[in-house]
Enzyme design. Structure first.
Site, mmCIF file in Angstrom:
data_model
loop_
_atom_site.group_PDB
_atom_site.id
_atom_site.type_symbol
_atom_site.label_atom_id
_atom_site.label_comp_id
_atom_site.label_asym_id
_atom_site.label_seq_id
_atom_site.Cartn_x
_atom_site.Cartn_y
_atom_site.Cartn_z
ATOM 1 N N CYS A 187 46.515 50.715 28.496
ATOM 2 C CA CYS A 187 45.843 50.828 27.241
ATOM 3 C C CYS A 187 45.919 52.217 26.668
ATOM 4 O O CYS A 187 45.481 52.455 25.922
ATOM 5 C CB CYS A 187 44.375 50.639 27.538
ATOM 6 S SG CYS A 187 44.159 48.633 28.248
ATOM 7 N N HIS B 215 39.573 53.710 23.306
ATOM 8 C CA HIS B 215 40.157 52.564 23.744
ATOM 9 C C HIS B 215 38.961 51.503 23.606
ATOM 10 O O HIS B 215 38.046 51.630 24.047
ATOM 11 C CB HIS B 215 40.817 52.469 24.901
ATOM 12 C CG HIS B 215 41.155 51.189 25.551
ATOM 13 N ND1 HIS B 215 41.884 50.241 24.427
ATOM 14 C CD2 HIS B 215 40.800 50.183 26.518
ATOM 15 C CE1 HIS B 215 42.262 49.127 25.086
ATOM 16 N NE2 HIS B 215 41.593 49.073 26.460
ATOM 17 N N ASN C 101 40.178 43.310 22.833
ATOM 18 C CA ASN C 101 40.856 44.479 23.657
ATOM 19 C C ASN C 101 42.271 44.234 23.406
ATOM 20 O O ASN C 101 43.027 43.110 23.861
ATOM 21 C CB ASN C 101 40.548 44.454 25.190
ATOM 22 C CG ASN C 101 41.233 45.519 25.850
ATOM 23 O OD1 ASN C 101 42.262 46.143 25.279
ATOM 24 N ND2 ASN C 101 40.721 45.843 27.125
HETATM 25 N N1 ACO Z 1 30.481 34.123 30.121
HETATM 26 C C1 ACO Z 1 29.319 34.039 30.468
HETATM 27 N N2 ACO Z 1 28.698 34.384 31.845
HETATM 28 C C2 ACO Z 1 29.558 34.947 32.553
HETATM 29 C C3 ACO Z 1 31.029 35.312 32.153
HETATM 30 C C4 ACO Z 1 31.194 34.753 30.714
HETATM 31 N N3 ACO Z 1 32.504 35.106 30.283
HETATM 32 N N4 ACO Z 1 31.506 36.236 33.022
HETATM 33 C C5 ACO Z 1 30.567 36.489 33.877
HETATM 34 N N5 ACO Z 1 29.269 35.682 33.589
HETATM 35 C C6 ACO Z 1 28.203 35.664 34.389
HETATM 36 C C7 ACO Z 1 28.529 36.053 36.032
HETATM 37 O O1 ACO Z 1 28.749 34.917 36.790
HETATM 38 C C8 ACO Z 1 26.883 36.703 36.207
HETATM 39 O O2 ACO Z 1 26.196 35.429 36.385
HETATM 40 P P1 ACO Z 1 25.037 35.882 37.606
HETATM 41 O O3 ACO Z 1 24.178 36.948 37.270
HETATM 42 O O4 ACO Z 1 24.396 34.380 37.490
HETATM 43 O O5 ACO Z 1 25.931 35.916 38.866
HETATM 44 C C9 ACO Z 1 26.731 37.221 34.845
HETATM 45 O O6 ACO Z 1 27.289 36.764 33.800
HETATM 46 C C10 ACO Z 1 26.855 38.895 35.092
HETATM 47 O O7 ACO Z 1 28.367 38.909 35.265
HETATM 48 P P2 ACO Z 1 28.922 40.370 35.595
HETATM 49 O O8 ACO Z 1 30.197 39.989 36.279
HETATM 50 O O9 ACO Z 1 27.959 41.405 36.234
HETATM 51 O O10 ACO Z 1 28.988 40.792 34.073
HETATM 52 P P3 ACO Z 1 29.389 42.236 33.460
HETATM 53 O O11 ACO Z 1 28.080 42.812 32.616
HETATM 54 O O12 ACO Z 1 30.054 43.022 34.516
HETATM 55 O O13 ACO Z 1 30.665 41.943 32.426
HETATM 56 C C11 ACO Z 1 32.820 42.077 32.068
HETATM 57 C C12 ACO Z 1 31.638 41.428 32.764
HETATM 58 C C13 ACO Z 1 32.785 41.993 30.703
HETATM 59 C C14 ACO Z 1 34.263 41.753 32.358
HETATM 60 C C15 ACO Z 1 32.709 43.771 32.340
HETATM 61 O O14 ACO Z 1 32.661 43.971 33.732
HETATM 62 C C16 ACO Z 1 33.846 44.645 31.654
HETATM 63 O O15 ACO Z 1 33.970 44.724 30.454
HETATM 64 N N6 ACO Z 1 34.638 45.170 32.536
HETATM 65 C C17 ACO Z 1 35.596 45.995 32.146
HETATM 66 C C18 ACO Z 1 36.802 45.193 31.658
HETATM 67 C C19 ACO Z 1 37.852 45.935 30.922
HETATM 68 O O16 ACO Z 1 37.501 46.734 29.981
HETATM 69 N N7 ACO Z 1 39.036 45.537 31.118
HETATM 70 C C20 ACO Z 1 40.099 46.103 30.538
HETATM 71 C C21 ACO Z 1 40.221 47.560 30.463
HETATM 72 S S1 ACO Z 1 41.788 48.424 30.654
HETATM 73 C C22 ACO Z 1 42.956 47.414 29.938
HETATM 74 O O17 ACO Z 1 42.441 47.025 28.708
HETATM 75 C C23 ACO Z 1 44.299 47.203 30.314
#
Ligand code: ACO
Length: 314
Positions: free
Chosen positions: A111, A236, A266
């Site tokens: 990215c 980004h 993204n």
């Molecule tokens: N839909 C519904 N519920 C979900 C989902 C979903 N898609 N994904 C996870 N959950 C649930 C989990 O099971 C968890 O449930 P629990 O509390 O009962 O255990 C709860 O939601 C929270 O899950 P987390 O994994 O803690 O969610 P988080 O707030 O961390 O969000 C996310 C996850 C969106 C992936 C976040 O971590 C994120 O954005 N990370 C960075 C990702 C990123 O930017 N990637 C690319 C960057 S660089 C590039 O682009 C190459």
């Protein structure tokens, strides 16, 4: 040698027509529109097209705005993490579609790639080139599993492009930059040959915030500028909560931030030029403004470029 300056002669972008909404995803996996919007800021993503076709469309729009012909381009730099083939690179195919007669190579810095490209273009201008075409393009639907709620909610396709040219007036220039990488974090976001993206979302989140803070600070120091001197930041577009968390540390505000995440998801290397095009359309960037581009991505990689902008809508 006196620096020849650095000017955006033309910007263009392209999103393929087909849209996948959060509700569409929720029909195939355990998620919801509300969860995706609240946790990421994403409302939809575009899919379809190949990286070369998306790149060529955005690039031809940028060239049209710059009012240049293929013969005027001295080098093509194509940032992508979803190339058409493992070999050859995608840039030669894009050059062929556009009718360019110049060097063409891919930049694989995930990215951060388009911002890496801007800094490299600046170096090529310093070596005497007149115009460099810097494109970020992604067909991430090729490497995304839209039934995996960990990754499938995030990624989409798109492309953005800039014709960067020497500006002897010195009105527009690259004021500061930073590029970095830390291979300790390869395993938090990767795709193996023939497979889809795998991600440790929480760790990517943490590392992204740290990288953004460090990179912005390094580039500001090089430019001799403070946070308040930046008129607009284009980060980004991965997750609005990552941007908010980084801004808390750096001191930027969301009012001075260019965002298009809700509409695009993204789009990796394409995300920053896609926002730049929209910001110019919306009149959010004016003559003399200081604009920061701040990228981070898989690798981990990160890159920042601070540009003093000159010119009409380009
Ligand atoms: N839909 C519904 N519920 C979900 C989902 C979903 N898609 N994904 C996870 N959950 C649930 C989990 O099971 C968890 O449930 P629990 O509390 O009962 O255990 C709860 O939601 C929270 O899950 P987390 O994994 O803690 O969610 P988080 O707030 O961390 O969000 C996310 C996850 C969106 C992936 C976040 O971590 C994120 O954005 N990370 C960075 C990702 C990123 O930017 N990637 C690319 C960057 S660089 C590039 O682009 C190459």
């Amino acid at each position: 040698m006196q620096h020849p300056g650095f000017r955006f002669a033309g910007i263009g972008s392209y999103l393929p027509d087909e849209i996948v909404t959060n509700d569409d995803l929720a029909a195939n996996m355990d998620t919801s529109d509300q969860w995706i919007r609240e946790r990421t800021g994403i409302g939809q993503r575009h899919v379809g097209g190949s990286t070369s076709s998306l790149a060529a469309e955005a690039a031809s729009r940028a060239m049209k705005r710059a009012n240049v012909s293929p013969a005027d381009i001295d080098q093509l730099l194509l940032a992508t993490t979803s190339p058409d083939y493992i070999c050859p690179g995608t840039a030669p195919a894009v050059a062929e579609i556009l009718g360019l007669d110049c060097g063409a190579l891919d930049i694989q810095a995930a990215c951060s790639g388009w911002v890496y490209g801007l800094v490299m273009a600046n170096g090529l201008l310093l070596q005497g080139m007149k115009r460099v075409l810097v494109v970020g393009a992604e067909a991430l639907d090729q490497i995304t599993d839209y039934t995996d709620r960990n990754t499938g909610i995030l990624f989409g396709n798109g492309a953005g492009a800039a014709v960067v040219e020497a500006d002897p007036t010195g009105e527009s220039e690259l004021l500061g930059w930073d590029m970095g990488a830390d291979g300790k974090y390869v395993s938090i976001l990767y795709a193996e040959h023939g497979d889809v993206l795998k991600m440790d979302g929480k760790e990517v989140f943490r590392q992204a915030v740290t990288a953004m803070q460090r990179s912005a600070s390094n580039a500001l120091e090089m430019a001799g500028l403070d946070v308040d001197d930046i008129d607009l930041v284009i980060p980004h577009q991965a997750n609005v909560r990552i941007v908010e968390a980084a801004w808390k540390r750096i001191g930027f505000t969301m009012e001075k931030t260019g965002m298009r995440l809700e509409e695009t998801g993204n789009t990796s290397a394409a995300s920053i030029p896609l926002v730049l095009d929209k910001m110019l359309d919306d009149g959010r960037i004016r003559e003399g403004n200081t604009v920061m581009f701040l990228g981070f991505g898989a690798g981990m990689t990160w890159a920042t470029a601070i540009v003093r902008y000159a010119g009409e809508r380009s």
